[in-house]
Scaffold this motif. Structure first.
Motif, PDB file in Angstrom:
ATOM      1  N   UNK A 116       0.830  -1.527  -0.238  1.00 28.33           N
ATOM      2  CA  UNK A 116      -0.056   0.083   0.172  1.00 28.33           C
ATOM      3  C   UNK A 116       0.702   1.175  -0.260  1.00 28.33           C
ATOM      4  N   UNK A 117       0.565   1.668  -0.895  1.00 24.43           N
ATOM      5  CA  UNK A 117       1.350   3.381  -1.239  1.00 24.43           C
ATOM      6  C   UNK A 117       0.537   4.572  -0.957  1.00 24.43           C
ATOM      7  N   UNK A 118       0.915   6.079  -0.114  1.00 30.81           N
ATOM      8  CA  UNK A 118       0.269   6.734  -0.753  1.00 30.81           C
ATOM      9  C   UNK A 118      -0.345   7.458  -2.147  1.00 30.81           C
ATOM     10  N   UNK A 119      -0.913   8.299  -2.038  1.00 35.37           N
ATOM     11  CA  UNK A 119      -1.699   8.535  -3.523  1.00 35.37           C
ATOM     12  C   UNK A 119      -0.002   9.000  -4.820  1.00 35.37           C
ATOM     13  N   UNK A 120       1.016  10.584  -3.751  1.00 36.49           N
ATOM     14  CA  UNK A 120       2.093  11.118  -4.457  1.00 36.49           C
ATOM     15  C   UNK A 120       3.263  10.366  -4.848  1.00 36.49           C
ATOM     16  N   UNK A 121       3.168   8.619  -4.768  1.00 29.18           N
ATOM     17  CA  UNK A 121       4.545   8.287  -4.366  1.00 29.18           C
ATOM     18  C   UNK A 121       3.901   7.017  -5.852  1.00 29.18           C
ATOM     19  N   UNK A 122       4.929   7.447  -6.179  1.00 27.25           N
ATOM     20  CA  UNK A 122       5.108   6.357  -7.954  1.00 27.25           C
ATOM     21  C   UNK A 122       5.625   5.543  -7.863  1.00 27.25           C
ATOM     22  N   UNK A 123       5.136   4.427  -8.267  1.00 26.00           N
ATOM     23  CA  UNK A 123       6.365   3.140  -7.651  1.00 26.00           C
ATOM     24  C   UNK A 123       5.425   2.625  -8.727  1.00 26.00           C
ATOM     25  N   UNK A 124       5.867   1.711  -9.257  1.00 24.89           N
ATOM     26  CA  UNK A 124       6.398   0.092 -10.040  1.00 24.89           C
ATOM     27  C   UNK A 124       6.304  -1.331  -9.248  1.00 24.89           C
ATOM     28  N   UNK A 125       6.193  -2.482 -10.066  1.00 22.25           N
ATOM     29  CA  UNK A 125       6.979  -3.680  -9.157  1.00 22.25           C
ATOM     30  C   UNK A 125       6.154  -4.647  -9.929  1.00 22.25           C
ATOM     31  N   UNK A 126       7.073  -5.159 -10.434  1.00 15.56           N
ATOM     32  CA  UNK A 126       6.549  -6.079 -10.897  1.00 15.56           C
ATOM     33  C   UNK A 126       6.141  -7.882 -10.097  1.00 15.56           C
ATOM     34  N   UNK A 127       6.489  -7.263  -8.805  1.00 12.00           N
ATOM     35  CA  UNK A 127       6.413  -9.156  -7.631  1.00 12.00           C
ATOM     36  C   UNK A 127       4.643  -8.388  -7.001  1.00 12.00           C
ATOM     37  N   UNK A 128       4.714  -7.088  -6.719  1.00  8.33           N
ATOM     38  CA  UNK A 128       3.775  -6.806  -5.759  1.00  8.33           C
ATOM     39  C   UNK A 128       2.766  -6.246  -6.522  1.00  8.33           C
ATOM     40  N   UNK A 129       1.054  -6.337  -5.539  1.00 10.92           N
ATOM     41  CA  UNK A 129       0.276  -5.435  -6.177  1.00 10.92           C
ATOM     42  C   UNK A 129       0.489  -4.227  -5.326  1.00 10.92           C
ATOM     43  N   UNK A 130       0.180  -3.401  -6.345  1.00  3.88           N
ATOM     44  CA  UNK A 130       0.477  -2.194  -5.965  1.00  3.88           C
ATOM     45  C   UNK A 130      -1.090  -1.792  -5.852  1.00  3.88           C
ATOM     46  N   UNK A 131      -1.095  -0.945  -4.179  1.00  5.06           N
ATOM     47  CA  UNK A 131      -2.887  -0.423  -4.331  1.00  5.06           C
ATOM     48  C   UNK A 131      -2.128   0.837  -3.572  1.00  5.06           C
ATOM     49  N   UNK A 132      -3.001   2.357  -3.920  1.00  5.29           N
ATOM     50  CA  UNK A 132      -2.638   3.455  -3.962  1.00  5.29           C
ATOM     51  C   UNK A 132      -3.718   4.318  -3.160  1.00  5.29           C
ATOM     52  N   UNK A 133      -3.379   4.853  -1.874  1.00  2.00           N
ATOM     53  CA  UNK A 133      -4.816   5.617  -0.847  1.00  2.00           C
ATOM     54  C   UNK A 133      -4.730   6.927  -0.767  1.00  2.00           C
ATOM     55  N   UNK A 134      -5.268   7.501  -1.226  1.00  2.00           N
ATOM     56  CA  UNK A 134      -5.141   8.963  -0.677  1.00  2.00           C
ATOM     57  C   UNK A 134      -5.573   9.721   0.733  1.00  2.00           C
ATOM     58  N   UNK A 135      -4.476  10.005   1.123  1.00  2.43           N
ATOM     59  CA  UNK A 135      -5.049  10.105   2.557  1.00  2.43           C
ATOM     60  C   UNK A 135      -4.753  11.376   2.538  1.00  2.43           C
ATOM     61  N   UNK A 136      -5.922  11.719   3.919  1.00  2.34           N
ATOM     62  CA  UNK A 136      -6.232  13.434   4.346  1.00  2.34           C
ATOM     63  C   UNK A 136      -7.695  12.560   4.274  1.00  2.34           C
ATOM     64  N   UNK A 137      -8.274  12.063   3.540  1.00  2.00           N
ATOM     65  CA  UNK A 137      -9.938  11.889   3.756  1.00  2.00           C
ATOM     66  C   UNK A 137     -10.374  11.408   4.501  1.00  2.00           C
ATOM     67  N   UNK A 138      -9.394  10.811   5.160  1.00  2.00           N
ATOM     68  CA  UNK A 138     -10.263   9.485   6.827  1.00  2.00           C
ATOM     69  C   UNK A 138     -10.463   8.306   6.062  1.00  2.00           C
ATOM     70  N   UNK A 139     -10.489   7.609   6.788  1.00  2.00           N
ATOM     71  CA  UNK A 139     -11.730   6.103   6.675  1.00  2.00           C
ATOM     72  C   UNK A 139     -10.511   4.923   5.900  1.00  2.00           C
ATOM     73  N   UNK A 140     -10.082   5.365   6.630  1.00  2.00           N
ATOM     74  CA  UNK A 140      -8.583   4.415   6.310  1.00  2.00           C
ATOM     75  C   UNK A 140      -7.733   4.693   5.628  1.00  2.00           C
ATOM     76  N   UNK A 141      -5.585   4.785   6.161  1.00  2.00           N
ATOM     77  CA  UNK A 141      -4.940   3.658   4.980  1.00  2.00           C
ATOM     78  C   UNK A 141      -3.983   3.676   4.629  1.00  2.00           C
ATOM     79  N   UNK A 142      -4.400   2.399   5.335  1.00  2.00           N
ATOM     80  CA  UNK A 142      -3.823   0.837   6.000  1.00  2.00           C
ATOM     81  C   UNK A 142      -2.291   0.695   6.651  1.00  2.00           C
ATOM     82  N   UNK A 143      -2.588   2.317   7.514  1.00  2.00           N
ATOM     83  CA  UNK A 143      -1.460   1.658   8.898  1.00  2.00           C
ATOM     84  C   UNK A 143      -2.197   1.041   9.902  1.00  2.00           C
TER      85      UNK A 143
END
Length: 296
Positions: A116-143
């Motif tokens: 799980x990565x914050x929305x402003x991080x640009x990252x790709x991976x061949x081995x992992x599924x990447x989920x982007x979450x926009x923090x600051x709107x509440x309701x859960x960021x994965x931490x």
């Protein structure tokens, strides 16, 4: 660079539309500030600084690169005939302050499959599924431990044939992860319009197809091979029979949001409805479990 945090104090019923307006006008992020009910039905205990919360309504704070948005918002409020409960507040936010804010949201490696990565991080991976979450709107960021536990179990038990229901979707992180991990179909539900709006923002951010619905578990139609929920104990207890009715034979229910001290209460409830415990894991004072529907 200077950013602007602009706060609008209004009735909760008008907040969802205002947030939608914000994001149509280049909002960088948003948060909703609302005073928790210290006498709520779930028995949560809060230690509050009353100055941090509005006595009535909610405060919607949007972050923009320009304060010109105020003119547009005022026109919007007049058109919608929405009256603010207090004056608009504006604060300047510097790059350094934004960087400090971003430091609170780290990349979270759930396991070898999921990140799980914050929305402003640009990252790709061949081995992992990447989920982007926009923090600051509440309701859960994965931490939070309960979210990480739920994601850990989801990654382990999900299959490409699964039809998934995310009950109490919040930010949408569990539903989005289920879809990106390969689930066939995913439905996300929540009874909070602001939460569902936040989920839809993150669904669009991740470019996945998820059916998001404003409804309770009692109103859900269809049958699911996997249900996942990260919500408080009393809501889980009240909805246990509904989950059983909506699960297919031998379907899986991943349950999180439970304190270790609440585990036995929940186990007693789910055993009454022919669920069999498959796995139980812990982190800090939290626990998550996997149960299977047993056919009578």
């Amino acid at each position: 660079m200077i950013y602007f945090g602009i706060k609008f104090h209004l009735e909760k019923k008008n907040a969802e539309d205002l947030i939608q307006f914000f994001f149509k006008h280049d909002c960088l992020g948003c948060e909703v500030i609302e005073k928790p009910d210290i006498n709520d039905m779930y028995g949560e205990i809060y230690t509050l600084n009353e100055n941090d919360y509005p006595e009535k309504g909610v405060i919607v704070c949007g972050y923009f690169t320009s304060s010109d948005i105020i003119t547009l918002v005022n026109e919007y409020l007049q058109t919608k005939k929405i009256t603010l409960l207090s004056d608009i507040q504006i604060e300047r936010v510097t790059d350094a302050e934004c960087d400090t804010y971003k430091e609170h949201f780290k990349i979270i490696n759930i396991d070898e499959r999921l990140k799980v990565i914050p929305s402003w991080v640009e990252e790709t991976s061949q081995n992992q599924v990447i989920v982007k979450i926009l923090p600051g709107t509440g309701f859960g960021t994965g931490s939070h431990p309960s979210t990480k536990l739920a994601l850990t179990l989801l990654s382990k038990y999900i299959s490409t044939d699964d039809v998934v229901l995310d009950w109490g979707t919040g930010s949408g992180i569990l539903a989005i992860s289920a879809k990106k991990l390969g689930a066939k179909l995913v439905t996300a539900i929540d009874i909070d319009p602001l939460a569902l709006k936040n989920a839809k923002i993150n669904v669009d951010l991740n470019q996945v197809d998820i059916d998001c619905n404003l409804c309770s578990i009692e109103a859900v139609n269809g049958y699911y091979s996997l249900v996942i929920s990260n919500i408080v104990l009393q809501v889980l207890i009240n909805g246990t029979k509904d989950v059983y009715d909506r699960l297919r034979s031998n379907g899986i229910w991943i349950i999180s949001g439970i304190l270790e001290t609440e585990k036995d209460i929940l186990m007693t409830q789910i055993s009454r409805h022919n669920f069999k415990l498959i796995e139980l894991i812990f982190e800090d004072k939290w626990c998550s479990l996997v149960v299977r529907k047993e056919v009578e």
